[in-house]
Design a protein around this motif. Structure first.
Motif, PDB file in Angstrom:
ATOM      1  N   UNK A  75      12.615  25.878  16.400  1.00 38.96           N
ATOM      2  CA  UNK A  75      12.299  26.503  15.116  1.00 38.96           C
ATOM      3  C   UNK A  75      12.569  25.208  13.720  1.00 38.96           C
ATOM      4  N   UNK A  76      13.802  25.271  13.384  1.00 41.13           N
ATOM      5  CA  UNK A  76      14.262  24.351  12.381  1.00 41.13           C
ATOM      6  C   UNK A  76      15.617  23.747  12.682  1.00 41.13           C
ATOM      7  N   UNK A  77      15.993  22.452  12.280  1.00 41.43           N
ATOM      8  CA  UNK A  77      17.124  21.755  12.517  1.00 41.43           C
ATOM      9  C   UNK A  77      17.690  21.148  11.213  1.00 41.43           C
ATOM     10  N   UNK A  78      18.867  21.567  10.717  1.00 41.42           N
ATOM     11  CA  UNK A  78      19.601  20.936   9.606  1.00 41.42           C
ATOM     12  C   UNK A  78      20.894  20.333   9.940  1.00 41.42           C
ATOM     13  N   UNK A  79      21.006  19.377   8.760  1.00 44.55           N
ATOM     14  CA  UNK A  79      22.406  18.636   9.087  1.00 44.55           C
ATOM     15  C   UNK A  79      23.024  18.760   7.903  1.00 44.55           C
ATOM     16  N   UNK A  80      24.367  19.444   8.119  1.00 43.66           N
ATOM     17  CA  UNK A  80      25.337  20.004   6.941  1.00 43.66           C
ATOM     18  C   UNK A  80      26.444  18.911   6.842  1.00 43.66           C
ATOM     19  N   UNK A  81      26.991  18.771   5.658  1.00 43.73           N
ATOM     20  CA  UNK A  81      28.342  18.447   5.601  1.00 43.73           C
ATOM     21  C   UNK A  81      29.427  19.225   5.854  1.00 43.73           C
ATOM     22  N   UNK A  82      30.512  18.626   6.177  1.00 46.36           N
ATOM     23  CA  UNK A  82      31.704  19.621   6.313  1.00 46.36           C
ATOM     24  C   UNK A  82      32.087  20.683   5.265  1.00 46.36           C
ATOM     25  N   UNK A  89      17.033  17.855   6.985  1.00 52.68           N
ATOM     26  CA  UNK A  89      16.470  18.601   7.591  1.00 52.68           C
ATOM     27  C   UNK A  89      16.169  19.931   7.054  1.00 52.68           C
ATOM     28  N   UNK A  90      15.774  21.009   7.719  1.00 57.56           N
ATOM     29  CA  UNK A  90      15.573  22.274   7.215  1.00 57.56           C
ATOM     30  C   UNK A  90      16.501  23.366   7.375  1.00 57.56           C
ATOM     31  N   UNK A  91      16.800  24.120   6.469  1.00 51.74           N
ATOM     32  CA  UNK A  91      17.593  25.371   6.642  1.00 51.74           C
ATOM     33  C   UNK A  91      18.278  25.573   5.096  1.00 51.74           C
ATOM     34  N   UNK A  92      18.752  26.597   5.121  1.00 50.24           N
ATOM     35  CA  UNK A  92      19.407  27.319   3.815  1.00 50.24           C
ATOM     36  C   UNK A  92      20.220  26.049   3.134  1.00 50.24           C
ATOM     37  N   UNK A  93      20.224  26.006   1.616  1.00 51.14           N
ATOM     38  CA  UNK A  93      21.008  24.812   0.911  1.00 51.14           C
ATOM     39  C   UNK A  93      22.504  24.713   1.293  1.00 51.14           C
ATOM     40  N   UNK A  94      22.969  26.138   1.561  1.00 49.55           N
ATOM     41  CA  UNK A  94      24.255  26.258   1.771  1.00 49.55           C
ATOM     42  C   UNK A  94      24.537  26.860   3.100  1.00 49.55           C
ATOM     43  N   UNK A  95      25.440  26.205   3.952  1.00 48.03           N
ATOM     44  CA  UNK A  95      25.779  26.704   5.317  1.00 48.03           C
ATOM     45  C   UNK A  95      26.196  28.228   5.234  1.00 48.03           C
ATOM     46  N   UNK A  96      25.919  28.914   6.259  1.00 47.41           N
ATOM     47  CA  UNK A  96      26.403  30.309   6.226  1.00 47.41           C
ATOM     48  C   UNK A  96      27.548  30.369   7.391  1.00 47.41           C
ATOM     49  N   UNK A  97      27.821  31.418   7.771  1.00 42.91           N
ATOM     50  CA  UNK A  97      29.060  31.803   8.387  1.00 42.91           C
ATOM     51  C   UNK A  97      29.192  30.805   9.963  1.00 42.91           C
TER      52      UNK A  97
END
Length: 454
Positions: A75-82, A89-97
């Motif tokens: 579907x979609x893959x995103x890379x998030x900072x700690x 990548x793709x995903x919400x701007x701020x990570x969730x739970x």
């Protein structure tokens, strides 16, 4: 009945399908959830390995291209900072739970639901430090679509299976019910009196067994009815003999008014007594169960034959002669022997001429009673023929009565006509002659041995 069999078969198929489909549907749901988790985990691990060096060095990461199969699945893959910011990548701007839980690095994989998506996050670790989080997500609608399509396929297969069960149930119901309907038609024909009706064979053991039993019953009923009809015809013929004698006596009394009327009355009463005796004998012989055979009182029987014969012959100016030649004792029903002699005397009076002679003699191990007259030579004529001509049907009745007593009636001499009645002799009482012994039963070895020797 066809509808009932079809309904029960379809119901059984539906119950079996439901019992099989429920756990299978749950297994499908669980399989697709596990399969989705596996696809997301593979995509996240592949991206985590690709961006691990960039995240450790502090360079901006880029999402590497995935395989076409993984791209369709993930579907979609995103890379998030700690801290939860989306780096690439793709995903919400701020990570969730899910992302926050992965950033703690307490577990290797975190799976959860975020909005309308199912998300999986894996931490990217350098030493003991978490340098980032890779998030892979798939819309729940796509997962539900895969499950629903599979369930619809299963439902279509269940409907097809039920339809096939319905068609097979109708076919087997027709095969099963048609023989029963034919049996019912045969039974209806039997009820209408057609005892020649026979049931066809269906190739089903249980139904064929019922058909065979019904056929055997129809045959027995037909034979019994035929015997009853024949016995009724023969019995009615037998009743005409004393009536004829009574009529002749009364006519003779009318032709000779000067004769003693009391003698005519006494002769008429005697004829009426013989008629009553004949009726009693026929009723006794017509019963299915008879009393055990006692020793035959030959003297009384010959005396009755003399009275009956004289009543038949005197109006024609003929005489009766009875001869005893040391006859042996015999066991037979007196009623049957009386009727046989009555038939023979009537036959001699009607179809014979001159003196009628009755001889009781010893024929080896059998008692023989000969009835002869001075009539014409019978030649090759069969007096026991089935056609009621010449000697009538009375001789057939006499033969059947003789055979029922274990004896035999035959034309022993055609010129002069002589009929011989053979009866099995009575042996001295022994333990083997107790009630239930077969020594004196009709058709026993001893009885037929005596008849054969005669």
């Amino acid at each position: 009945m066809r509808r009932r069999i079809t309904s029960l078969t379809v119901l059984a198929a539906l119950v079996a399908t439901v019992l099989f489909a429920l756990p299978l549907g749950i297994a499908v749901w669980q399989y697709y959830h596990d399969d989705t988790k596996g696809d997301l985990e593979r995509a996240a691990d592949a991206v985590a390995l690709a961006v691990s060096a960039d995240l450790t060095a502090g360079r901006p990461p880029t999402v590497p291209p995935l395989d076409e199969e993984d791209d369709e699945a993930e579907g979609e893959v995103g890379i998030y900072a700690p801290d939860g910011r989306l780096l690439a990548g793709r995903g919400p701007a701020v990570g969730g739970p899910v992302e926050w839980e992965a950033a703690k690095a307490t577990v290797d994989v975190v799976l959860g639901r975020e909005g309308d998506e199912i998300a999986l996050a894996v931490p990217v670790i350098s030493g003991s430090r978490v340098t980032g989080v890779v998030r892979a997500a798939l819309p729940l609608s796509r997962l539900r679509e895969r499950i629903l399509l599979t369930w619809l396929g299963m439902a279509a297969l269940a409907i097809a299976t039920t339809g096939v069960s319905w068609l097979m149930a109708r076919r087997f119901a027709t095969r099963l019910v048609r023989p029963l309907e034919e049996l019912a038609a045969v039974a209806e024909r039997l009820g209408d009196g057609d005892f020649t009706a026979r049931s066809p064979r269906a190739g089903i053991g249980e139904i064929d067994q019922v058909g065979e039993t019904l056929d055997a019953t129809a045959k027995r009923i037909g034979e019994t009815l035929e015997r009853e009809r024949a016995f009724s015809a023969e019995a009615s013929h037998q009743l005409r003999n004393p009536l004829t004698g009574l009529r002749l006596q009364l006519e003779a009394a009318l032709e000779t008014p000067s004769a003693d009327p009391y003698a005519a009355i006494r002769a008429g009463i005697a004829s009426a007594d013989r008629l009553e005796r004949t009726i009693e004998d026929l009723l006794a012989l017509g019963r299915e169960r008879r009393a055990p055979r006692a020793e035959l009182d030959l003297d009384a029987l010959l005396e009755e034959a003399r009275e009956a014969g004289e009543a038949l012959l005197q109006p024609w100016g003929r005489t009766l002669r009875i001869v005893r030649e040391d006859p042996p004792p015999a066991r037979a029903a007196a009623a049957a022997v009386r009727q046989v002699l009555g038939v023979l005397l009537d036959n001699a009076a009607t179809h014979g001429r001159g003196t009628v002679t009755v001889v009781a003699r010893d024929a080896g191990d059998a008692l023989a009673i000969d009835v002869a007259d001075e009539g014409p030579d019978l030649g090759e004529t069969d007096p026991f023929a089935s056609a009621p001509s010449d000697h009538g049907i009375g001789l057939r009745l006499a033969r059947s009565l003789a055979e029922a007593e274990g004896g035999r009636l035959r034309l022993s001499r055609p010129d002069p006509p002589t009929f011989t009645l053979l009866l099995p002799t009575a042996e001295p009482a022994t333990p083997r002659d107790e009630p239930g012994s077969t020594r004196d039963e009709p058709g026993s070895t001893r009885a037929w041995r005596g008849i054969t020797r005669a």
